[in-house]
Design a protein around this motif. Structure first.
Motif, short mmCIF file in Angstrom:
data_model
loop_
_atom_site.label_atom_id
_atom_site.label_comp_id
_atom_site.label_asym_id
_atom_site.label_seq_id
_atom_site.Cartn_x
_atom_site.Cartn_y
_atom_site.Cartn_z
N CYS A 138 30.08 -6.23 -44.58
CA CYS A 138 30.84 -5.01 -44.86
C CYS A 138 30.14 -3.79 -44.27
O CYS A 138 30.78 -2.88 -43.74
N VAL A 139 28.80 -3.77 -44.37
CA VAL A 139 28.04 -2.66 -43.79
C VAL A 139 28.23 -2.61 -42.28
O VAL A 139 28.43 -1.54 -41.70
N ILE A 140 28.19 -3.77 -41.64
CA ILE A 140 28.34 -3.82 -40.18
C ILE A 140 29.70 -3.30 -39.77
O ILE A 140 29.82 -2.43 -38.89
N PHE A 141 30.77 -3.81 -40.39
CA PHE A 141 32.12 -3.39 -40.03
C PHE A 141 32.36 -1.92 -40.39
O PHE A 141 32.97 -1.17 -39.63
N GLY A 142 31.86 -1.51 -41.55
CA GLY A 142 32.04 -0.12 -41.96
C GLY A 142 31.33 0.84 -41.04
O GLY A 142 31.87 1.91 -40.69
N ASP A 189 22.62 1.78 -54.08
CA ASP A 189 23.30 0.61 -53.52
C ASP A 189 23.24 0.73 -52.01
O ASP A 189 23.92 1.56 -51.41
N ILE A 190 22.42 -0.12 -51.40
CA ILE A 190 22.20 -0.03 -49.96
C ILE A 190 23.47 -0.30 -49.16
O ILE A 190 23.68 0.26 -48.08
N PHE A 191 24.35 -1.16 -49.69
CA PHE A 191 25.56 -1.52 -48.96
C PHE A 191 26.53 -0.34 -48.85
O PHE A 191 27.33 -0.27 -47.92
N ILE A 192 26.46 0.58 -49.79
CA ILE A 192 27.31 1.76 -49.74
C ILE A 192 26.61 2.89 -48.99
O ILE A 192 27.22 3.64 -48.24
N THR A 193 25.31 2.99 -49.20
CA THR A 193 24.56 4.12 -48.64
C THR A 193 24.58 4.16 -47.12
O THR A 193 24.81 5.22 -46.51
N ILE A 194 24.33 3.02 -46.47
CA ILE A 194 24.19 3.01 -45.01
C ILE A 194 25.47 3.46 -44.30
O ILE A 194 25.45 4.44 -43.55
N PRO A 195 26.62 2.78 -44.49
CA PRO A 195 27.80 3.21 -43.73
C PRO A 195 28.31 4.58 -44.11
O PRO A 195 28.75 5.35 -43.25
N ASN A 196 28.24 4.92 -45.39
CA ASN A 196 28.77 6.21 -45.81
C ASN A 196 27.84 7.37 -45.47
O ASN A 196 28.28 8.48 -45.19
N GLY A 197 26.52 7.10 -45.49
CA GLY A 197 25.58 8.11 -45.03
C GLY A 197 25.80 8.42 -43.56
O GLY A 197 25.83 9.59 -43.15
N LEU A 198 25.98 7.38 -42.76
CA LEU A 198 26.28 7.58 -41.34
C LEU A 198 27.63 8.27 -41.17
O LEU A 198 27.80 9.12 -40.29
N GLY A 199 28.59 7.89 -42.02
CA GLY A 199 29.91 8.52 -41.94
C GLY A 199 29.84 10.01 -42.21
O GLY A 199 30.52 10.81 -41.55
N ALA A 200 29.01 10.40 -43.18
CA ALA A 200 28.84 11.83 -43.48
C ALA A 200 28.22 12.56 -42.28
O ALA A 200 28.63 13.67 -41.93
N LEU A 201 27.24 11.92 -41.63
CA LEU A 201 26.60 12.53 -40.46
C LEU A 201 27.58 12.67 -39.30
O LEU A 201 27.65 13.73 -38.65
#
Length: 247
Positions: A138-142, A189-201
């Motif tokens: 999910c992290v990869i696809f997100g 939660d690392i699975f939420i943090t990575i894609p959404n942190g990048l999304g915010a950036l």
């Protein structure tokens, strides 16, 4: 004083509202396709990508993989239903050759998802292992979906025009990333943090570009067509009430 779980649920509810808005963002594009009875130069890739992403997060949220994640399933189930409608409209108004290609992509995605489901359920026998395997995917696809606006950002710099980068979609993507990053940090939660942190950036970068180049965009240019993918980043609450999204 508001507890961490209560604050997390409030942020999660806000995230669900924003995510639903993002899922609805392609509606103007498909209304135009319906009126013109042709898909013209619109690409099906964003909708195919979101279709697969929603299926992956639904699988992540079911009890046999990650218990207590009801809202992960509901928001992504809603997204999956909308993406299915978008793809049906796309298929109806595509040329025969293009329709065949899109059907091949859909078949490949369904086959891939079936293989993931069977492999995870048969090969991993604990919630922790299943959550880890599906969560990583999910992290990869997100992350890939959140990075998709990079092409539009490059085009903005090249043309010095924000014609193809809608402001409201960029703002919604930024707020969505911020909301779910905060949600993930309240109870990490690392699975939420990575894609959404990048999304915010990425969303912040789009807004900066918009401010820099909106003044140089010719006023007679038509508004951008919204066909960027929506993304949901799943979230969970071990206390029993869960939230997502994304994408």
């Amino acid at each position: 004083m508001v507890s961490a779980d209560a604050a997390r649920n409030i942020v999660g509810i806000i995230g669900n509202v924003i995510s639903f808005g993002l899922f609805l963002s392609p509606v103007p594009t498909f209304y135009k396709i319906w009126r013109r009875k042709a898909v013209e130069d619109f690409s099906p890739i964003p909708y195919l990508a979101t279709f697969l992403n929603c299926m992956m997060w639904i699988f992540y949220g079911i009890p046999v993989v990650h218990p207590h994640s009801l809202l992960v399933v509901t928001i992504n189930g809603t997204g999956l239903a909308l993406e299915t409608i978008y793809l049906i409209i796309f298929l109806l108004y595509s040329t025969p050759s293009r329709r065949c290609r899109v059907l091949k992509y859909i078949t490949a995605e369904l086959a891939f998802m079936a293989a993931v489901v069977v492999g995870v359920l048969m090969g991993a026998h604990t919630h922790e292992k299943r959550s880890l395997i599906v969560g990583v995917m999910c992290v990869i696809f997100g992350t890939c979906m959140y990075a998709s606006p990079l092409a539009a950002m490059r085009n903005v710099v090249k043309t010095r025009s924000v014609k193809y980068m809608p402001f409201w979609l960029s703002l919604a993507s930024f707020l969505n990333g911020i909301c779910w990053t905060l949600y993930a940090l309240i109870r990490f939660d690392i699975f939420i943090t990575i894609p959404n942190g990048l999304g915010a950036l990425f969303g912040a970068a789009q807004l900066v570009l918009y401010v820099c180049y909106c003044g140089s965009t010719p006023r007679d240019e038509p508004k951008a067509e919204i066909q960027l993918p929506t993304v949901t980043g799943a979230a969970h609450n071990d206390g029993g009430v869960s939230s997502i999204s994304v994408q």
